[in-house]
Design a protein around this motif. Sequence first.
Motif, short mmCIF file in Angstrom:
data_model
loop_
_atom_site.label_atom_id
_atom_site.label_comp_id
_atom_site.label_asym_id
_atom_site.label_seq_id
_atom_site.Cartn_x
_atom_site.Cartn_y
_atom_site.Cartn_z
N GLU A 182 0.81 -1.21 0.00
CA GLU A 182 0.00 0.00 0.00
C GLU A 182 0.85 1.26 0.00
OE1 GLU A 182 -2.68 -0.20 3.27
OE2 GLU A 182 -3.61 -2.03 2.56
N ASP A 183 2.07 1.21 0.50
CA ASP A 183 2.91 2.38 0.65
C ASP A 183 3.97 2.49 -0.44
OD1 ASP A 183 1.51 3.01 2.93
OD2 ASP A 183 2.90 1.98 4.25
N LEU A 184 3.83 1.77 -1.54
CA LEU A 184 4.82 1.83 -2.60
C LEU A 184 4.84 3.21 -3.23
CD1 LEU A 184 4.43 -1.53 -4.54
CD2 LEU A 184 6.39 -0.78 -3.21
N PRO A 185 6.01 3.74 -3.50
CA PRO A 185 6.10 5.02 -4.22
C PRO A 185 5.49 4.88 -5.63
CG PRO A 185 8.20 4.46 -3.24
CD PRO A 185 7.31 3.26 -3.09
N TYR A 186 5.06 5.99 -6.17
CA TYR A 186 4.35 6.02 -7.45
C TYR A 186 5.05 5.24 -8.56
CZ TYR A 186 2.38 7.83 -11.78
OH TYR A 186 1.84 7.93 -13.03
N ILE A 187 6.36 5.40 -8.73
CA ILE A 187 7.02 4.75 -9.87
C ILE A 187 7.05 3.23 -9.75
CG2 ILE A 187 8.41 6.77 -10.45
CD1 ILE A 187 10.87 5.20 -9.38
N PHE A 188 6.89 2.70 -8.55
CA PHE A 188 6.88 1.25 -8.36
C PHE A 188 5.46 0.69 -8.31
CE2 PHE A 188 10.86 2.65 -6.23
CZ PHE A 188 11.74 2.10 -7.14
N ASP A 189 4.50 1.53 -8.02
CA ASP A 189 3.12 1.09 -7.86
C ASP A 189 2.35 1.07 -9.18
OD1 ASP A 189 0.92 0.25 -6.30
OD2 ASP A 189 0.17 2.30 -6.17
N ASP A 236 7.85 11.43 -16.70
CA ASP A 236 7.98 11.76 -15.27
C ASP A 236 8.62 13.13 -15.08
OD1 ASP A 236 6.82 9.40 -14.37
OD2 ASP A 236 8.73 8.39 -14.02
N LEU A 237 9.66 13.41 -15.86
CA LEU A 237 10.33 14.70 -15.74
C LEU A 237 9.36 15.83 -16.05
CD1 LEU A 237 13.05 16.32 -15.40
CD2 LEU A 237 13.05 16.36 -17.90
N ARG A 238 8.60 15.70 -17.14
CA ARG A 238 7.68 16.76 -17.53
C ARG A 238 6.63 17.00 -16.44
NH1 ARG A 238 6.80 15.25 -23.93
NH2 ARG A 238 8.71 16.27 -24.64
N GLU A 284 -2.41 6.11 -14.90
CA GLU A 284 -3.07 7.19 -14.18
C GLU A 284 -2.80 8.57 -14.78
OE1 GLU A 284 -2.39 7.02 -9.97
OE2 GLU A 284 -2.45 4.85 -9.97
N ARG A 285 -2.39 8.61 -16.04
CA ARG A 285 -2.10 9.89 -16.69
C ARG A 285 -2.95 10.03 -17.95
NH1 ARG A 285 4.41 9.47 -15.93
NH2 ARG A 285 4.54 10.78 -14.09
#
Length: 146
Positions: A67-74, A116-118, A81-82
Motif C-alpha cells: 500500500e505504501d509503494l512510491p508512485y514509480i513502483f506502484d 515523469d520529468l515533464r 493514471e495519466r
Amino acid sequence: MTDGMKSGAGSDPFATDTDDDEKQSKESEEPNEDVGGTAGSSPQPNVGTDSSPDQELQPTSTEESVEDLPYIFDRSSVKSERKATQYFLREETQATEKDALRAVEQELGSDVSLIDLREALVRVGAEHLDEVADELREWGYRFREE
C-alpha cells in the motif's frame, strides 16, 4: 409459449437464474485470499493465539508495504493514471528539457522517463508561480499587465 417471447433456441433474457444467484452469494461470503497478499500464498492459521473469528485481521508487513509503494513502483506503466497532454515547445525549450533530464538523472543516479520529468517540472513550477510569471513577463506578458 404464453409469456410474450418467441419460441426458439434462446432462453428468456429476463428470467433469473437462482443457481447463479446462490453461487454469487456464496462467493461473496467467502474471504478472498488474494486481496493484499501475494499470488500463490495460502492463509496461515492463528495457532496459539487468543483471537476470535469476529476479530479483525491485522495486515502483514507485506500488505502494508504494497500500500505504501512510491508512485514509480506502484504503477503498471509510465502512462498509468495519466492523461495525454500535447506540448508545443520551441527548440530552445526542448534543449532545456533535455539538459534538465540529464541533470536530474545524474542527481538521482538513475534513468528518468521524460514523462515523469515533464510532470515533475509542471508540479514544481506550480509551486513557484512567481518565477513562472517572471518568465512570462520576459516573453512579453509585461506589456499586457495593467
